[in-house]
Design a protein around this motif. Structure first.
Motif, PDB file in Angstrom:
ATOM      1  N   THR A   1     -16.402 -50.198 -37.886  1.00  0.00           N
ATOM      2  CA  THR A   1     -15.093 -51.573 -37.962  1.00  0.00           C
ATOM      3  C   THR A   1     -15.880 -52.520 -38.904  1.00  0.00           C
ATOM      4  OG1 THR A   1     -14.885 -50.949 -35.450  1.00  0.00           O
ATOM      5  CG2 THR A   1     -14.632 -53.974 -37.061  1.00  0.00           C
ATOM      6  N   LEU A   2     -17.297 -51.987 -39.324  1.00  0.00           N
ATOM      7  CA  LEU A   2     -17.738 -53.027 -40.483  1.00  0.00           C
ATOM      8  C   LEU A   2     -17.781 -52.379 -41.963  1.00  0.00           C
ATOM      9  CD1 LEU A   2     -21.575 -53.218 -39.006  1.00  0.00           C
ATOM     10  CD2 LEU A   2     -19.989 -55.082 -39.651  1.00  0.00           C
ATOM     11  N   TYR A   3     -17.425 -51.134 -41.683  1.00  0.00           N
ATOM     12  CA  TYR A   3     -17.419 -50.339 -43.211  1.00  0.00           C
ATOM     13  C   TYR A   3     -15.842 -50.996 -43.242  1.00  0.00           C
ATOM     14  CZ  TYR A   3     -15.579 -46.381 -45.900  1.00  0.00           C
ATOM     15  OH  TYR A   3     -14.413 -45.612 -47.370  1.00  0.00           O
ATOM     16  N   LEU A   4     -14.190 -50.995 -42.451  1.00  0.00           N
ATOM     17  CA  LEU A   4     -13.674 -50.755 -42.546  1.00  0.00           C
ATOM     18  C   LEU A   4     -12.838 -52.199 -42.866  1.00  0.00           C
ATOM     19  CD1 LEU A   4     -11.804 -48.196 -39.759  1.00  0.00           C
ATOM     20  CD2 LEU A   4     -11.906 -47.916 -42.798  1.00  0.00           C
ATOM     21  N   SER A   5     -13.590 -52.938 -42.194  1.00  0.00           N
ATOM     22  CA  SER A   5     -13.429 -54.505 -42.699  1.00  0.00           C
ATOM     23  C   SER A   5     -14.000 -55.101 -44.018  1.00  0.00           C
ATOM     24  CB  SER A   5     -14.085 -54.794 -41.703  1.00  0.00           C
ATOM     25  OG  SER A   5     -15.675 -55.246 -41.381  1.00  0.00           O
ATOM     26  N   ASN A   6     -14.362 -53.774 -44.516  1.00  0.00           N
ATOM     27  CA  ASN A   6     -15.529 -54.425 -46.356  1.00  0.00           C
ATOM     28  C   ASN A   6     -16.744 -55.188 -45.249  1.00  0.00           C
ATOM     29  OD1 ASN A   6     -13.526 -52.859 -47.403  1.00  0.00           O
ATOM     30  ND2 ASN A   6     -12.147 -54.544 -47.229  1.00  0.00           N
ATOM     31  N   HIS A   7     -16.895 -55.280 -44.591  1.00  0.00           N
ATOM     32  CA  HIS A   7     -17.960 -56.432 -44.305  1.00  0.00           C
ATOM     33  C   HIS A   7     -19.678 -55.680 -44.981  1.00  0.00           C
ATOM     34  CE1 HIS A   7     -16.004 -58.098 -41.419  1.00  0.00           C
ATOM     35  NE2 HIS A   7     -17.202 -59.457 -41.577  1.00  0.00           N
ATOM     36  N   LEU A   8     -19.206 -54.314 -44.674  1.00  0.00           N
ATOM     37  CA  LEU A   8     -21.071 -53.138 -45.169  1.00  0.00           C
ATOM     38  C   LEU A   8     -20.748 -53.076 -47.130  1.00  0.00           C
ATOM     39  CD1 LEU A   8     -21.118 -49.628 -43.418  1.00  0.00           C
ATOM     40  CD2 LEU A   8     -22.036 -51.748 -43.172  1.00  0.00           C
ATOM     41  N   SER A   9     -19.695 -53.778 -47.712  1.00  0.00           N
ATOM     42  CA  SER A   9     -19.518 -53.533 -48.897  1.00  0.00           C
ATOM     43  C   SER A   9     -20.231 -54.555 -49.246  1.00  0.00           C
ATOM     44  CB  SER A   9     -18.204 -53.807 -49.367  1.00  0.00           C
ATOM     45  OG  SER A   9     -17.772 -52.131 -49.129  1.00  0.00           O
ATOM     46  N   LYS A  10     -20.175 -55.881 -48.904  1.00  0.00           N
ATOM     47  CA  LYS A  10     -20.311 -57.077 -49.318  1.00  0.00           C
ATOM     48  C   LYS A  10     -22.075 -57.480 -48.647  1.00  0.00           C
ATOM     49  CE  LYS A  10     -20.077 -61.265 -50.377  1.00  0.00           C
ATOM     50  NZ  LYS A  10     -19.597 -61.755 -51.994  1.00  0.00           N
ATOM     51  N   ILE A  11     -22.667 -56.838 -48.012  1.00  0.00           N
ATOM     52  CA  ILE A  11     -23.884 -56.632 -47.619  1.00  0.00           C
ATOM     53  C   ILE A  11     -25.064 -56.077 -48.529  1.00  0.00           C
ATOM     54  CG2 ILE A  11     -25.788 -54.890 -45.595  1.00  0.00           C
ATOM     55  CD1 ILE A  11     -23.803 -56.378 -43.458  1.00  0.00           C
ATOM     56  N   THR A  12     -24.295 -54.316 -49.134  1.00  0.00           N
ATOM     57  CA  THR A  12     -24.928 -53.837 -49.859  1.00  0.00           C
ATOM     58  C   THR A  12     -24.896 -54.113 -51.583  1.00  0.00           C
ATOM     59  OG1 THR A  12     -22.816 -52.813 -50.710  1.00  0.00           O
ATOM     60  CG2 THR A  12     -23.890 -51.624 -48.807  1.00  0.00           C
ATOM     61  N   ASP A  13     -23.097 -54.946 -51.535  1.00  0.00           N
ATOM     62  CA  ASP A  13     -23.877 -55.513 -52.989  1.00  0.00           C
ATOM     63  C   ASP A  13     -25.100 -56.862 -52.977  1.00  0.00           C
ATOM     64  OD1 ASP A  13     -21.663 -54.469 -53.647  1.00  0.00           O
ATOM     65  OD2 ASP A  13     -20.349 -55.775 -53.373  1.00  0.00           O
ATOM     66  N   THR A  14     -25.088 -57.883 -51.533  1.00  0.00           N
ATOM     67  CA  THR A  14     -25.614 -58.575 -51.645  1.00  0.00           C
ATOM     68  C   THR A  14     -27.361 -58.559 -51.834  1.00  0.00           C
ATOM     69  OG1 THR A  14     -24.001 -59.561 -50.313  1.00  0.00           O
ATOM     70  CG2 THR A  14     -26.482 -60.651 -50.470  1.00  0.00           C
ATOM     71  N   LEU A  15     -26.908 -57.585 -51.073  1.00  0.00           N
ATOM     72  CA  LEU A  15     -28.960 -56.976 -51.076  1.00  0.00           C
ATOM     73  C   LEU A  15     -29.252 -55.368 -52.335  1.00  0.00           C
ATOM     74  CD1 LEU A  15     -29.503 -56.314 -46.989  1.00  0.00           C
ATOM     75  CD2 LEU A  15     -30.110 -58.704 -49.046  1.00  0.00           C
ATOM     76  N   GLU A  16     -27.940 -55.232 -52.631  1.00  0.00           N
ATOM     77  CA  GLU A  16     -28.218 -54.999 -54.107  1.00  0.00           C
ATOM     78  C   GLU A  16     -29.325 -53.259 -53.382  1.00  0.00           C
ATOM     79  OE1 GLU A  16     -31.078 -56.353 -57.157  1.00  0.00           O
ATOM     80  OE2 GLU A  16     -29.554 -57.769 -57.287  1.00  0.00           O
ATOM     81  N   MET A  17     -28.014 -52.510 -52.578  1.00  0.00           N
ATOM     82  CA  MET A  17     -29.138 -51.671 -51.476  1.00  0.00           C
ATOM     83  C   MET A  17     -28.400 -50.284 -52.716  1.00  0.00           C
ATOM     84  SD  MET A  17     -28.375 -52.564 -47.583  1.00  0.00           S
ATOM     85  CE  MET A  17     -29.076 -50.941 -47.394  1.00  0.00           C
ATOM     86  N   GLN A  18     -29.796 -49.370 -52.240  1.00  0.00           N
ATOM     87  CA  GLN A  18     -29.065 -47.635 -53.724  1.00  0.00           C
ATOM     88  C   GLN A  18     -27.955 -46.922 -53.200  1.00  0.00           C
ATOM     89  OE1 GLN A  18     -32.856 -45.227 -53.064  1.00  0.00           O
ATOM     90  NE2 GLN A  18     -33.591 -45.860 -51.290  1.00  0.00           N
ATOM     91  N   TYR A  19     -27.936 -47.201 -51.035  1.00  0.00           N
ATOM     92  CA  TYR A  19     -26.689 -46.472 -51.344  1.00  0.00           C
ATOM     93  C   TYR A  19     -25.305 -46.820 -51.579  1.00  0.00           C
ATOM     94  CZ  TYR A  19     -30.831 -45.515 -48.189  1.00  0.00           C
ATOM     95  OH  TYR A  19     -32.030 -45.050 -48.011  1.00  0.00           O
ATOM     96  N   THR A  20     -24.443 -45.891 -51.069  1.00  0.00           N
ATOM     97  CA  THR A  20     -22.379 -45.979 -51.078  1.00  0.00           C
ATOM     98  C   THR A  20     -22.839 -46.248 -49.777  1.00  0.00           C
ATOM     99  OG1 THR A  20     -21.910 -44.117 -50.908  1.00  0.00           O
ATOM    100  CG2 THR A  20     -22.253 -44.530 -53.194  1.00  0.00           C
ATOM    101  N   VAL A  21     -21.625 -47.236 -49.799  1.00  0.00           N
ATOM    102  CA  VAL A  21     -21.361 -47.750 -48.185  1.00  0.00           C
ATOM    103  C   VAL A  21     -21.021 -46.554 -47.336  1.00  0.00           C
ATOM    104  CG1 VAL A  21     -19.259 -48.705 -46.721  1.00  0.00           C
ATOM    105  CG2 VAL A  21     -20.109 -50.244 -49.159  1.00  0.00           C
ATOM    106  N   ARG A  22     -20.326 -45.445 -47.950  1.00  0.00           N
ATOM    107  CA  ARG A  22     -20.210 -44.464 -46.512  1.00  0.00           C
ATOM    108  C   ARG A  22     -21.689 -43.727 -46.308  1.00  0.00           C
ATOM    109  NH1 ARG A  22     -14.532 -40.826 -47.934  1.00  0.00           N
ATOM    110  NH2 ARG A  22     -13.544 -42.903 -47.586  1.00  0.00           N
ATOM    111  N   ASP A  23     -22.452 -43.719 -47.646  1.00  0.00           N
ATOM    112  CA  ASP A  23     -23.360 -43.648 -47.495  1.00  0.00           C
ATOM    113  C   ASP A  23     -24.248 -44.038 -46.259  1.00  0.00           C
ATOM    114  OD1 ASP A  23     -23.576 -40.761 -48.933  1.00  0.00           O
ATOM    115  OD2 ASP A  23     -24.394 -41.714 -50.829  1.00  0.00           O
ATOM    116  N   LEU A  24     -24.901 -45.400 -46.249  1.00  0.00           N
ATOM    117  CA  LEU A  24     -24.813 -46.346 -45.358  1.00  0.00           C
ATOM    118  C   LEU A  24     -24.524 -45.732 -44.204  1.00  0.00           C
ATOM    119  CD1 LEU A  24     -26.697 -48.817 -44.852  1.00  0.00           C
ATOM    120  CD2 LEU A  24     -25.176 -50.166 -45.826  1.00  0.00           C
ATOM    121  N   VAL A  25     -23.108 -45.646 -43.639  1.00  0.00           N
ATOM    122  CA  VAL A  25     -22.622 -45.520 -42.619  1.00  0.00           C
ATOM    123  C   VAL A  25     -23.458 -43.950 -41.825  1.00  0.00           C
ATOM    124  CG1 VAL A  25     -20.387 -44.593 -41.613  1.00  0.00           C
ATOM    125  CG2 VAL A  25     -20.690 -46.730 -42.831  1.00  0.00           C
ATOM    126  N   ASN A  26     -23.331 -43.133 -43.194  1.00  0.00           N
ATOM    127  CA  ASN A  26     -23.614 -42.683 -42.527  1.00  0.00           C
ATOM    128  C   ASN A  26     -25.356 -41.842 -42.225  1.00  0.00           C
ATOM    129  OD1 ASN A  26     -21.333 -40.095 -42.282  1.00  0.00           O
ATOM    130  ND2 ASN A  26     -21.409 -40.370 -44.601  1.00  0.00           N
TER     131      ASN A  26
END
Length: 212
Positions: free
Chosen positions: A173-198
């Motif tokens: 749900t976080l993935y589909l609602s684009n919340h994870l995209s915002k988190i990865t961008d804000t925290l400058e995480m090295q993972y893609t969103v899908r990688d973060l979920v997995n």
């Protein structure tokens, strides 16, 4: 192909086109903003044609709900041959996430829209949820078999199943609602969103593995 078969194929193709158009509009514009007229316009047929197959948009959204669960169940049942129940349990989680990645529109209809549940409440006997029950039962059976091998000691099977489902549903749900995209961008995480979920799912599994 005989005339009867051609007519049947045309009927099935048209029903599929109606469902695909409705699914697209429900997700993009919302259930309330979607009308039978809009669905008909999307497939370039008259609204009267749609009423030959579905009595209203409630009927359509529930048909989509059923179709989505059939696809998910098929994906789950492919794991029936996995003998080790804990390996099957992990694979179920990965399959669930993969299903959501590949079928985001279906997932939203199945698990994020309230209208199919309202249809069930109004039309199904004794508040049953046949599609969900068939999928959930496979998860429950897998967990019960895990417990026979010493996993999830002294835990209620249904509660373990709900916890497992809620864990992967939350990620999806976080993935589909684009919340994870915002988190990865804000925290400058090295993972893609899908990688973060997995990878988060694998961390969840590692915690479970430490409990036996």
């Amino acid at each position: 192909m005989e005339m009867k078969d051609k007519k049947q194929k045309h009927k099935e193709d048209l029903k599929l086109a109606i469902l695909e158009a409705a699914k697209k509009l429900f997700v993009q514009e919302g259930y309330e903003a979607t009308s039978i007229r809009k669905i008909a316009k999307e497939i370039e047929f008259s609204p009267t044609t749609i009423y030959l197959y579905y009595k209203d948009k409630n009927d359509i959204v529930y048909a989509l709900h059923q179709e989505g669960f059939q696809l998910l169940r098929q994906q789950f049942m492919a794991l029936d041959s996995v003998d080790d129940p804990f390996q099957r349990f992990k694979a179920l989680g990965r399959n669930y996430i993969d299903f959501a990645f590949r079928n985001p529109d279906y997932y939203q209809v199945m698990f994020m829209m309230k209208e199919p549940m309202e249809f069930l409440d109004a039309n199904c006997i004794e508040e049953q949820w046949p599609e969900g029950e068939r999928v959930f039962d496979f998860l429950r059976l897998t967990i019960a078999q895990c417990q026979e091998q010493g996993w999830f000691k002294d835990k209620e099977t249904d509660l373990v199943a709900f916890q497992a489902w809620s864990a992967v549903h939350g990620l999806v749900t976080l993935y589909l609602s684009n919340h994870l995209s915002k988190i990865t961008d804000t925290l400058e995480m090295q993972y893609t969103v899908r990688d973060l979920v997995n990878k988060t799912f694998e961390v969840y599994v590692s915690f479970i593995e430490q409990t036996k």
